[in-house]
Write a protein that holds these residues in place. Structure first.
Motif, PDB file in Angstrom:
ATOM      1  N   THR A  11       3.759   5.723  -5.824  1.00 18.50           N
ATOM      2  CA  THR A  11       3.908   5.855  -7.094  1.00 18.50           C
ATOM      3  C   THR A  11       2.819   6.677  -7.681  1.00 18.50           C
ATOM      4  O   THR A  11       3.256   7.386  -8.362  1.00 18.50           O
ATOM      5  CB  THR A  11       3.206   4.264  -7.712  1.00 18.50           C
ATOM      6  OG1 THR A  11       3.936   3.247  -7.252  1.00 18.50           O
ATOM      7  CG2 THR A  11       3.174   4.340  -9.299  1.00 18.50           C
ATOM      8  N   VAL A  12       1.686   6.696  -6.923  1.00 26.11           N
ATOM      9  CA  VAL A  12       0.543   7.678  -7.288  1.00 26.11           C
ATOM     10  C   VAL A  12       1.235   9.175  -6.984  1.00 26.11           C
ATOM     11  O   VAL A  12       0.984  10.134  -7.886  1.00 26.11           O
ATOM     12  CB  VAL A  12      -0.641   7.391  -6.975  1.00 26.11           C
ATOM     13  CG1 VAL A  12      -1.691   8.426  -7.241  1.00 26.11           C
ATOM     14  CG2 VAL A  12      -1.255   6.037  -7.435  1.00 26.11           C
TER      15      VAL A  12
ATOM     16  N   GLY B  59       8.653   4.682 -11.741  1.00 28.48           N
ATOM     17  CA  GLY B  59       7.092   3.797 -11.790  1.00 28.48           C
ATOM     18  C   GLY B  59       7.571   2.438 -12.154  1.00 28.48           C
ATOM     19  O   GLY B  59       7.053   1.462 -11.301  1.00 28.48           O
ATOM     20  N   LEU B  60       8.436   2.057 -12.895  1.00 33.20           N
ATOM     21  CA  LEU B  60       8.557   0.424 -13.118  1.00 33.20           C
ATOM     22  C   LEU B  60       9.612   0.018 -11.945  1.00 33.20           C
ATOM     23  O   LEU B  60       9.653  -1.142 -11.733  1.00 33.20           O
ATOM     24  CB  LEU B  60       9.594   0.385 -14.618  1.00 33.20           C
ATOM     25  CG  LEU B  60       8.792   0.734 -15.776  1.00 33.20           C
ATOM     26  CD1 LEU B  60       9.679   0.734 -16.987  1.00 33.20           C
ATOM     27  CD2 LEU B  60       7.650  -0.698 -15.875  1.00 33.20           C
TER      28      LEU B  60
ATOM     29  N   LEU C 144       0.951  -1.138  -0.102  1.00 29.72           N
ATOM     30  CA  LEU C 144       0.102  -0.057   0.044  1.00 29.72           C
ATOM     31  C   LEU C 144       1.098   1.316   0.121  1.00 29.72           C
ATOM     32  O   LEU C 144       0.573   2.160  -0.862  1.00 29.72           O
ATOM     33  CB  LEU C 144      -0.936  -0.002   1.266  1.00 29.72           C
ATOM     34  CG  LEU C 144      -2.237  -0.968   1.358  1.00 29.72           C
ATOM     35  CD1 LEU C 144      -2.994  -0.904   2.486  1.00 29.72           C
ATOM     36  CD2 LEU C 144      -2.783  -0.698   0.036  1.00 29.72           C
TER      37      LEU C 144
ATOM     38  N   ALA D 240       3.588  10.870  -9.096  1.00 32.05           N
ATOM     39  CA  ALA D 240       3.089  11.406 -10.495  1.00 32.05           C
ATOM     40  C   ALA D 240       2.993  12.772 -10.477  1.00 32.05           C
ATOM     41  O   ALA D 240       2.890  13.385 -11.541  1.00 32.05           O
ATOM     42  CB  ALA D 240       1.713  10.440 -10.882  1.00 32.05           C
ATOM     43  N   TYR D 241       2.610  13.221  -9.539  1.00 32.40           N
ATOM     44  CA  TYR D 241       2.386  14.839  -9.107  1.00 32.40           C
ATOM     45  C   TYR D 241       3.829  15.647  -9.022  1.00 32.40           C
ATOM     46  O   TYR D 241       3.591  16.854  -8.828  1.00 32.40           O
ATOM     47  CB  TYR D 241       1.286  14.903  -8.038  1.00 32.40           C
ATOM     48  CG  TYR D 241       0.073  14.548  -8.521  1.00 32.40           C
ATOM     49  CD1 TYR D 241      -0.393  13.248  -8.019  1.00 32.40           C
ATOM     50  CD2 TYR D 241      -0.863  15.063  -9.197  1.00 32.40           C
ATOM     51  CE1 TYR D 241      -1.570  12.833  -8.380  1.00 32.40           C
ATOM     52  CE2 TYR D 241      -1.853  14.606  -9.778  1.00 32.40           C
ATOM     53  CZ  TYR D 241      -2.410  13.339  -9.158  1.00 32.40           C
ATOM     54  OH  TYR D 241      -3.560  12.930  -9.598  1.00 32.40           O
ATOM     55  N   VAL D 242       4.614  14.858  -8.820  1.00 24.42           N
ATOM     56  CA  VAL D 242       6.307  15.687  -8.697  1.00 24.42           C
ATOM     57  C   VAL D 242       6.727  15.566 -10.120  1.00 24.42           C
ATOM     58  O   VAL D 242       6.619  14.488 -10.924  1.00 24.42           O
ATOM     59  CB  VAL D 242       7.061  14.729  -7.637  1.00 24.42           C
ATOM     60  CG1 VAL D 242       8.438  15.395  -7.518  1.00 24.42           C
ATOM     61  CG2 VAL D 242       6.285  14.819  -6.357  1.00 24.42           C
ATOM     62  N   ASP D 243       7.589  16.584 -10.439  1.00 17.26           N
ATOM     63  CA  ASP D 243       7.828  16.958 -11.900  1.00 17.26           C
ATOM     64  C   ASP D 243       9.465  15.888 -11.578  1.00 17.26           C
ATOM     65  O   ASP D 243      10.362  16.583 -11.246  1.00 17.26           O
ATOM     66  CB  ASP D 243       8.189  18.128 -12.280  1.00 17.26           C
ATOM     67  CG  ASP D 243       8.713  18.151 -13.761  1.00 17.26           C
ATOM     68  OD1 ASP D 243       8.727  19.126 -14.314  1.00 17.26           O
ATOM     69  OD2 ASP D 243       8.815  16.970 -14.383  1.00 17.26           O
TER      70      ASP D 243
ATOM     71  N   THR E 269       2.364   1.850  -3.498  1.00 19.67           N
ATOM     72  CA  THR E 269       1.094   2.291  -4.346  1.00 19.67           C
ATOM     73  C   THR E 269       1.266   3.804  -3.999  1.00 19.67           C
ATOM     74  O   THR E 269       0.699   4.792  -4.955  1.00 19.67           O
ATOM     75  CB  THR E 269      -0.125   1.502  -3.920  1.00 19.67           C
ATOM     76  OG1 THR E 269       0.010   0.440  -4.040  1.00 19.67           O
ATOM     77  CG2 THR E 269      -1.305   1.916  -5.086  1.00 19.67           C
TER      78      THR E 269
ATOM     79  N   HIS F 274      10.280   9.635 -14.637  1.00 19.96           N
ATOM     80  CA  HIS F 274       9.050   9.031 -14.362  1.00 19.96           C
ATOM     81  C   HIS F 274       8.624   7.455 -14.542  1.00 19.96           C
ATOM     82  O   HIS F 274       8.274   6.729 -13.657  1.00 19.96           O
ATOM     83  CB  HIS F 274       7.903   9.754 -14.858  1.00 19.96           C
ATOM     84  CG  HIS F 274       7.540  11.019 -13.919  1.00 19.96           C
ATOM     85  ND1 HIS F 274       6.525  10.997 -13.320  1.00 19.96           N
ATOM     86  CD2 HIS F 274       7.788  12.302 -14.309  1.00 19.96           C
ATOM     87  CE1 HIS F 274       6.358  12.229 -12.591  1.00 19.96           C
ATOM     88  NE2 HIS F 274       6.968  13.093 -13.617  1.00 19.96           N
ATOM     89  N   SER F 275       9.145   6.987 -15.801  1.00 26.14           N
ATOM     90  CA  SER F 275       9.129   5.518 -16.041  1.00 26.14           C
ATOM     91  C   SER F 275      10.010   4.880 -15.230  1.00 26.14           C
ATOM     92  O   SER F 275       9.569   3.840 -14.560  1.00 26.14           O
ATOM     93  CB  SER F 275       9.150   5.558 -17.338  1.00 26.14           C
ATOM     94  OG  SER F 275       8.279   5.832 -18.228  1.00 26.14           O
TER      95      SER F 275
ATOM     96  N   ALA G 191       6.987  -0.603  -9.096  1.00 25.06           N
ATOM     97  CA  ALA G 191       6.359  -2.045  -9.726  1.00 25.06           C
ATOM     98  C   ALA G 191       6.979  -3.323  -9.438  1.00 25.06           C
ATOM     99  O   ALA G 191       6.421  -4.207  -9.124  1.00 25.06           O
ATOM    100  CB  ALA G 191       5.860  -1.592 -11.122  1.00 25.06           C
ATOM    101  N   ALA G 192       8.336  -3.185 -10.025  1.00 31.34           N
ATOM    102  CA  ALA G 192       9.039  -4.232  -9.770  1.00 31.34           C
ATOM    103  C   ALA G 192       9.398  -4.767  -8.470  1.00 31.34           C
ATOM    104  O   ALA G 192       9.369  -5.984  -7.951  1.00 31.34           O
ATOM    105  CB  ALA G 192      10.385  -4.118 -10.438  1.00 31.34           C
TER     106      ALA G 192
END
Lengths: 95, 221
Positions: A24-25, A40-41, A18, A28-31, A21, A36-37, A44-45
């Motif tokens: 991750t979300v 994120g990956l 959690l 997304a709102y930070v530059d 997660t 980013h990818s 996720a990994a």
């Protein structure tokens, strides 16, 4: 049968999932520019590793079992690496 | 019902071997499934490298709330699944039934939420061929090539669609397991189908964990 994982451990792993997660979300709102990818990956990994090791019981499985997901990842690696390097080097062609 | 005689198939030496073989078999299947989704992921990777701006623009248009909530729903279902298997290991039938039923329910909740999300995508004009305005995308600052955005969206629908089909299969399987568990089929000596069903379910969850950043989080919001 192999030794049991205690339910408490499952809940701890879930809480970590959690948190990751939310990260991750939130990210997304930070530059992060080009990162980013990768971020994120990577997250996720990490989550997938936690699920595989604990929920899917890989941590307490025999080497024989380990061979299967490792082989799968190896094959996926071949697919990705050969395909992407093909496209990435198209511009090198002189014909 | 005597556990050993009715649940041990004749070609196995003992229940433990039977269990190990079932687990091995499911892992092999999951490796093939990894290649199925892997093919889509590779196609996605190629075209994202080709059209990075449009893929990022399309990604930004998707509803992250739905994506995020669904992620939590699936993670919770994986927890209940793991707890269900544990319940069988300690011989607590009620725990098994409740956990399996919850897993199926949470999986269904994911599909319902996904349905609302697809509807939202339709309302937002993100369905190529049905609800998509080329002009909107050309008039943006900077302008996006509508064809390339549509390509991203097609990957989005195909990848989440294939994932959804796998989830439906998982829910059907889970429902069957719940019924069997309620009938007392599983014991600490025999819970192979639960473990194997769990592996499949966790795999479907892992696929979603990768779909989230690849589809919803390509760039900043």
């Amino acid at each position: 049968m192999s030794h049991m994982t205690q339910p408490g451990k499952y809940v701890l792993v879930f809480l970590a999932l959690l948190a990751l997660t939310a990260a991750t979300v939130g990210l997304a709102y930070v530059d992060l520019g080009a990162w980013h990818s990768t971020m994120g990956l990577t997250i996720a990994a990490t989550k997938s590793l936690l699920i595989a090791l604990f929920f899917m019981h890989l941590l307490r499985s025999k080497s024989l079992i380990w061979m299967i997901p490792l082989s799968g990842l190896f094959w996926l690696g071949i697919l990705l690496i050969l395909t992407l390097t093909d496209y990435a080097t198209r511009s090198w062609l002189t014909y | 019902m005597s556990a050993n005689n009715s649940t041990l198939a004749h070609h196995f030496a003992d229940l433990e071997q039977q269990h190990e073989v079932a687990v091995l078999g499911m892992w092999v299947f999951l490796a093939t499934e990894l290649m199925v989704f892997g093919a889509l992921f590779t196609g996605y990777a190629v075209y994202r490298a080709e059209y990075p701006a449009e893929f990022a623009a399309g990604s930004r248009a998707l509803n992250l709330w739905f994506g995020g909530i669904n992620t939590v729903v699936l993670l919770s279902s994986s927890l209940t699944m793991a707890l269900g298997v544990h319940g069988a290991q300690v011989g607590r039938r009620n725990v098994v039934v409740m956990c399996l039923a919850l897993t199926a329910l949470l999986g269904t909740a994911f599909l319902v939420i996904k349905g609302f999300e697809y509807h939202g995508d339709y309302v937002d004009g993100l369905v190529p061929g049905m609800a998509f305005n080329d002009q909107d995308w050309l008039e943006r600052e900077p302008p996006s090539n509508p064809g390339k955005v549509k390509l991203f969206l097609l990957f989005y629908y195909t990848m989440t669609g294939l994932h959804g089909i796998h989830l439906i299969i998982g829910i059907v399987f889970m429902t069957g397991l719940t019924i069997l568990a309620w009938r007392g089929r599983f014991t600490p000596q025999y819970y192979g189908p639960l473990e194997v069903g769990g592996l499949y379910w966790h795999f479907v969850d892992v696929v979603w964990l990768f779909l989230l950043p690849l589809l919803y989080l390509i760039g900043p919001r």
